[in-house]
Design an enzyme around this catalytic site. Structure first.
Site, PDB file in Angstrom:
ATOM      1  N   PHE A  21       0.869  -1.178  -0.004  1.00 27.71           N
ATOM      2  CA  PHE A  21      -0.139   0.017   0.027  1.00 27.71           C
ATOM      3  C   PHE A  21       0.973   1.348   0.192  1.00 27.71           C
ATOM      4  O   PHE A  21       1.861   1.233   0.419  1.00 27.71           O
ATOM      5  CB  PHE A  21      -1.026  -0.033   1.183  1.00 27.71           C
ATOM      6  CG  PHE A  21      -1.833  -0.988   1.415  1.00 27.71           C
ATOM      7  CD1 PHE A  21      -3.193  -0.839   1.048  1.00 27.71           C
ATOM      8  CD2 PHE A  21      -1.370  -2.222   2.116  1.00 27.71           C
ATOM      9  CE1 PHE A  21      -3.945  -2.060   1.343  1.00 27.71           C
ATOM     10  CE2 PHE A  21      -2.292  -3.252   2.470  1.00 27.71           C
ATOM     11  CZ  PHE A  21      -3.545  -3.247   1.808  1.00 27.71           C
ATOM     12  N   ASP A  22       0.332   2.219  -0.658  1.00 26.54           N
ATOM     13  CA  ASP A  22       0.975   3.669  -0.624  1.00 26.54           C
ATOM     14  C   ASP A  22       0.321   4.185   0.687  1.00 26.54           C
ATOM     15  O   ASP A  22      -0.733   3.584   1.212  1.00 26.54           O
ATOM     16  CB  ASP A  22       0.660   4.555  -1.773  1.00 26.54           C
ATOM     17  CG  ASP A  22       1.125   5.959  -1.616  1.00 26.54           C
ATOM     18  OD1 ASP A  22       1.956   5.930  -0.944  1.00 26.54           O
ATOM     19  OD2 ASP A  22       0.229   6.823  -2.291  1.00 26.54           O
ATOM     20  N   GLY A  23       0.929   5.239   1.463  1.00 27.98           N
ATOM     21  CA  GLY A  23       0.330   5.667   2.291  1.00 27.98           C
ATOM     22  C   GLY A  23      -0.911   6.823   2.360  1.00 27.98           C
ATOM     23  O   GLY A  23      -2.001   6.615   2.268  1.00 27.98           O
TER      24      GLY A  23
ATOM     25  N   PHE B 179      -1.222  -0.988  -4.283  1.00 26.10           N
ATOM     26  CA  PHE B 179      -2.132   0.029  -4.262  1.00 26.10           C
ATOM     27  C   PHE B 179      -1.473   1.623  -4.182  1.00 26.10           C
ATOM     28  O   PHE B 179      -0.863   1.825  -3.325  1.00 26.10           O
ATOM     29  CB  PHE B 179      -3.112  -0.066  -3.282  1.00 26.10           C
ATOM     30  CG  PHE B 179      -4.063  -1.182  -3.367  1.00 26.10           C
ATOM     31  CD1 PHE B 179      -5.194  -1.493  -4.349  1.00 26.10           C
ATOM     32  CD2 PHE B 179      -3.613  -2.360  -2.529  1.00 26.10           C
ATOM     33  CE1 PHE B 179      -5.881  -2.390  -4.320  1.00 26.10           C
ATOM     34  CE2 PHE B 179      -4.221  -3.363  -2.470  1.00 26.10           C
ATOM     35  CZ  PHE B 179      -5.641  -3.471  -3.642  1.00 26.10           C
TER      36      PHE B 179
ATOM     37  N   ASP C 251      -2.113   6.053  -5.369  1.00 26.56           N
ATOM     38  CA  ASP C 251      -2.967   6.895  -5.925  1.00 26.56           C
ATOM     39  C   ASP C 251      -2.445   7.873  -7.024  1.00 26.56           C
ATOM     40  O   ASP C 251      -3.431   8.590  -7.574  1.00 26.56           O
ATOM     41  CB  ASP C 251      -3.541   8.071  -4.900  1.00 26.56           C
ATOM     42  CG  ASP C 251      -2.666   8.876  -4.214  1.00 26.56           C
ATOM     43  OD1 ASP C 251      -2.390  10.028  -4.421  1.00 26.56           O
ATOM     44  OD2 ASP C 251      -1.323   8.339  -3.725  1.00 26.56           O
TER      45      ASP C 251
END
Length: 301
Positions: A152-154, A269, A271
Site C-alpha cells: 500500500f501507498d500511504g 495500491f 493514488d
C-alpha cells in the site's frame, strides 16, 4: 418441380443488437480471464484459505471472490464454462444486464472491489467501498504461491490526502513543518484503511495459533515520505488504529518500482499514476486508487 418453404423468421434489430452486445461482453470477459490465468494471486489466496480451514475448520471467514459484471445473463453459461475450464475458484456471480453492479457491492459484503473500469471504481469509492482500477504488469515475474503479499501507498490510500494537499499546494518545506507539528495527531483514514484492517484480522487468526513467523499474509507500506521528517506520524497513526504493517519502506521521493521488484507483491495500491506506471514497467501488478488531490493534477496533465 421443387419449391422452397416459408422463410425462417429473422431476429429483430433489437435482438441482433443484444446478441452482438453479448458477444462483445464475452470477448472482453475472455480477455480478462486469459490475463487472470497468467498473472493471478490465486495460488496464494488458495493457500491462505487452506491454512485457515486447517486451523479453524468451523470458521467460514476466508477469502471469497465474487464476479461482478454488467454482462447479460445470456453469457452466463459461457462465463461458467470459462471459469471451470481455467479452474478458477469463483462461486458467486452478479450479472446486471448492462446496469452498473456497484449498487450490489454492499449486499455482497464487499471488502475490496477491483475493476478495469475506472468510472465504476470511482463510483465505488464514492459509495465508501475500498476500490481500485487494475493495471497489469508489462513483464512476467514470479510471485509467491505460499504467501499473499499486499503493498500500500500511504497518503490518499491508507490515509486521507490532507498531508498531500499541503505538498501540492504549499510545497515540501511546509509539508515537513506541518507533519512535525502534528506528529501526535492521527491522520484521517483513507479509502483502503478498511481493507488493511480486514487483512489484519486474518493475520491475527494465524498469530493466535503461534503462526506469526509463518503467516501466509504479509503487508507492506511503500511511501514516498521521508522516515526522519514525516515518517513518525504515519507509524503513530497505524498504532492509534490498532493496526500493524509488516514492513514500512520510506523512500524519500525515490522511485517505487525497484523496491517493488524486491518485495514482489501480488498487488500494489497507489493514488498517483506515475507510481502505477513505474511499477508496471518493472513487472508489478498495480491498482490505482482514484482518491484525493492527486486526481485533480492527473486530470490536468
Amino acid at each position: 418441380m421443387s419449391g422452397s418453404g416459408p422463410e425462417a423468421p429473422q431476429p429483430s434489430d433489437a435482438a441482433q443488437a443484444r446478441l452482438q452486445e453479448a458477444e462483445q461482453d464475452w470477448a472482453a470477459a475472455k480477455a480478462f480471464y486469459d490475463n487472470l490465468v497468467s498473472k493471478r494471486p490465486r495460488p496464494a489466496l488458495e493457500h491462505v484459505n487452506a491454512r485457515l480451514l486447517e486451523l479453524y475448520p468451523d470458521d467460514e471467514e476466508r477469502f471469497d471472490i465474487v464476479l461482478m459484471t454488467n454482462n447479460h445473463a445470456q453469457v452466463g453459461v459461457r462465463l461458467i464454462n470459462s471459469i471451470n475450464h481455467y479452474g478458477l475458484t469463483i462461486e458467486r456471480f452478479c450479472m446486471t444486464g448492462g446496469k452498473s453492479p456497484i449498487g450490489y457491492l454492499t449486499a455482497y459484503l464487499t471488502n475490496l472491489y477491483l475493476s478495469a473500469d475506472s468510472e465504476k471504481v470511482q463510483e465505488a469509492i464514492e459509495a465508501g467501498i475500498a476500490s481500485a482500477t487494475m493495471f497489469t504488469a508489462n513483464k512476467d515475474v514470479a510471485y509467491s504461491d505460499t504467501q499473499l503479499r499486499v503493498a500500500f501507498d500511504g497518503d490518499a490510500v491508507l490515509f486521507s490526502d490532507e498531508s498531500e494537499q499541503i505538498v501540492k499546494e504549499q510545497g515540501l518545506d511546509r509539508f515537513f513543518e506541518h507533519e512535525q507539528l502534528n506528529e501526535n495527531k492521527p491522520l484521517a483514514q483513507g479509502p483502503l484503511k478498511g481493507f488493511l484492517e480486514d487483512l489484519g484480522k486474518l493475520q491475527k487468526k494465524f498469530y493466535a495459533k503461534n503462526e506469526r513467523l509463518n503467516c501466509p499474509i504479509r503487508t507492506f507500506l511503500v511511501t514516498a515520505r521521508s522516515a526522519a521528517s514525516s515518517g513518525a506520524r504515519v507509524l503513530k497513526t497505524l498504532r492509534s488504529w490498532g493496526l500493524e504493517i509488516d514492513e514500512a519502506l520510506f523512500l524519500a521521493g525515490a522511485p517505487k518500482g525497484p523496491i517493488l521488484v524486491k518485495i514482489r507483491p501480488h498487488i500494489f495500491f497507489d493514488d498517483q499514476m506515475f507510481h502505477i506506471e513505474g511499477a508496471q514497467k518493472l513487472g508489478t501488478i498495480a491498482a490505482h486508487v482514484p482518491y484525493g488531490i492527486a486526481q485533480k493534477y492527473h486530470k490536468s496533465a
